[in-house]
Write a protein that holds these residues in place. Structure first.
Motif: not given
Length: 447
Positions: A89-92, A299-308, A106-120
């Protein structure tokens, strides 16, 4: 107005032990997926000598190496993507940081990411009192940074009409017109834009008590409590702090509830740590340090232990007075990479803002200029004023400059040379990319 207290009651009130169990399950899954599907992460973890099977508890996240912005930039453009190239499933949608000091992240968002983003984001809007039938004006930028899109999607998810005003500084009169003409009940923007909007409203004689406006969400730059009080006075609203990062499809990461004692960080989606920025070691709960974020269900991007590089603190109550069970972070004090050392003392732009907000003559913007002459640091502070007419009164200006310098010294330990300048004459950051204080700090010693 709906009597529902939560947008998603089941998740927002999930007991702490169940949230932690969900975090571990999702942490193990994202590490396993990143290792097996992404060459960048596989190389990173192989070099660190860690395997997905090593993650047996939440504390085991410390076995994973930190993700630095520099490292992610070196992996540009597709290094952190889980869905590209050739995924099922590619990025939308693609967003990216501003890239003012190098390649964008860059950050790549799939349909699943956008749906979750909307809810948050819907959770956060609901949490601050926005309800279906309200009119919401979004004054974050719409573009590669994610600021405008997050709350836009959240408003759509909860059935609220959204006005995508954007952050164009030339639109202040239009912002006021829409608040008055469309019955805007809530809005989001940077604190500096809010202050400027409030001063413009006073010039036009707008009385916000006679409008429908009641809620303001502010973020994308550190802002002290004094600024909150000023915004509430100018705009006749309740002001809420929110925080997000483009690298994680923010906003939608954290926001204040009605208690306004820290911002809830959605534990079903993010795991936040607080570390000593110098040593990288974890800090006790409640102690101030640097926030480190992991996107648990990206779902589209992995960000693991990212120093802000953002400086704050974390804590986790069993249940907040609002009924939510998710952990909290404190207000962002500043950034470890935006703090400026002047004459051996660390100065944050938010400290300067807290010192200047006490002066009714001060405008909505200032600029710190640091240089070195004869091997000594110099500290100049340019401050916009609200009314250019007072610049003609030399004696008044001298007194005001002296008072401002004393106020700044009281919070920073350093005495600046203050110069008052006309309104709208200094650089101004207004979009999601303004999370750093770069528009307010000019360190000429680095040149």
């Amino acid at each position: 107005m709906s009597e529902r207290r939560f947008f998603n009651e089941e998740v927002e009130t999930l007991p702490k032990d169940k949230l932690k169990a969900l975090q571990l399950e999702r942490l193990q899954a994202i590490v396993r997926r990143a290792y097996t599907q992404n060459r960048f992460y596989r190389s990173l973890y192989d070099e660190a000598g860690v395997q997905p099977s090593d993650i047996q508890s939440l504390e085991d996240i410390r076995k994973l190496p930190f993700l630095e912005k520099k490292t992610v930039r070196e992996a540009y453009p597709y290094g952190t993507a889980l869905c590209l190239p050739g995924g099922s499933e590619g990025a939308l949608q693609v967003h990216a940081t501003s890239g003012t000091t190098g390649k964008s992240v860059p950050v790549f968002a799939t349909k699943k990411d956008i749906d979750n983003w909307s809810e948050l984001n819907a959770r956060e809007l609901w949490m601050t009192g926005v309800r279906p039938g309200d009119v919401f004006m979004n004054c974050y930028g719409y573009g590669l940074p994610t600021g405008g899109f997050g709350f836009h999607y959240g408003a759509l998810a909860m059935g609220v009409m959204s006005i995508p005003m954007g952050s164009d500084a030339r639109q202040y009169d239009r912002m006021l017109d829409f608040i008055l003409d469309f019955g805007v009940a809530a809005m989001c923007m940077t604190p500096s834009v809010g202050l400027y909007l409030g001063t413009k409203a006073r010039e036009r004689g707008v009385n916000f008590k006679e409008t429908s406006l009641k809620i303001g969400l502010f973020g994308a730059e550190p802002w002290p409590w004094e600024t909150r009080l000023k915004l509430e006075e100018l705009l006749n609203i309740t002001a809420y702090d929110e925080f997000g990062m483009t690298e994680f499809l923010g906003p939608g990461m954290t926001c204040e509830c009605e208690v306004r004692d820290g911002m809830h960080a959605w534990a079903d989606t993010f795991l936040v740590e607080c570390i000593d920025p110098e040593t990288g070691e974890p800090l006790p709960e409640g102690e101030e340090g640097e926030l480190v974020w992991t996107w648990l269900n990206g779902d589209g991007t992995a960000m693991i232990r990212y120093r802000s590089r953002d400086l704050s603190r974390t804590w986790w109550e069993e249940r907040c007075a609002c009924g939510r069970t998710h952990p909290k972070i404190g207000a962002i004090k500043g950034r470890s990479d935006d703090a400026v050392s002047i004459r051996g003392l660390i100065v944050f732009p938010s400290q300067i803002e807290a010192a200047l907000i006490r002066f009714p003559e001060a405008g909505a913007n200032f600029r710190i200029i640091v240089d070195r002459k004869n091997d000594l640091d110099t500290f100049d502070l340019k401050v916009e004023i609200q009314d250019a007419a007072i610049l003609a009164n030399a004696e008044y200006i001298r007194t005001l400059q002296s008072q401002m310098a004393k106020s700044v010294k009281s919070v920073t330990g350093n005495t600046p040379h203050v110069e008052l300048v006309p309104p709208d004459s200094l650089p101004r950051a207004s979009g999601g990319e303004s999370k750093t204080a770069s528009a307010r700090v000019e360190d000429r010693r680095k040149n």
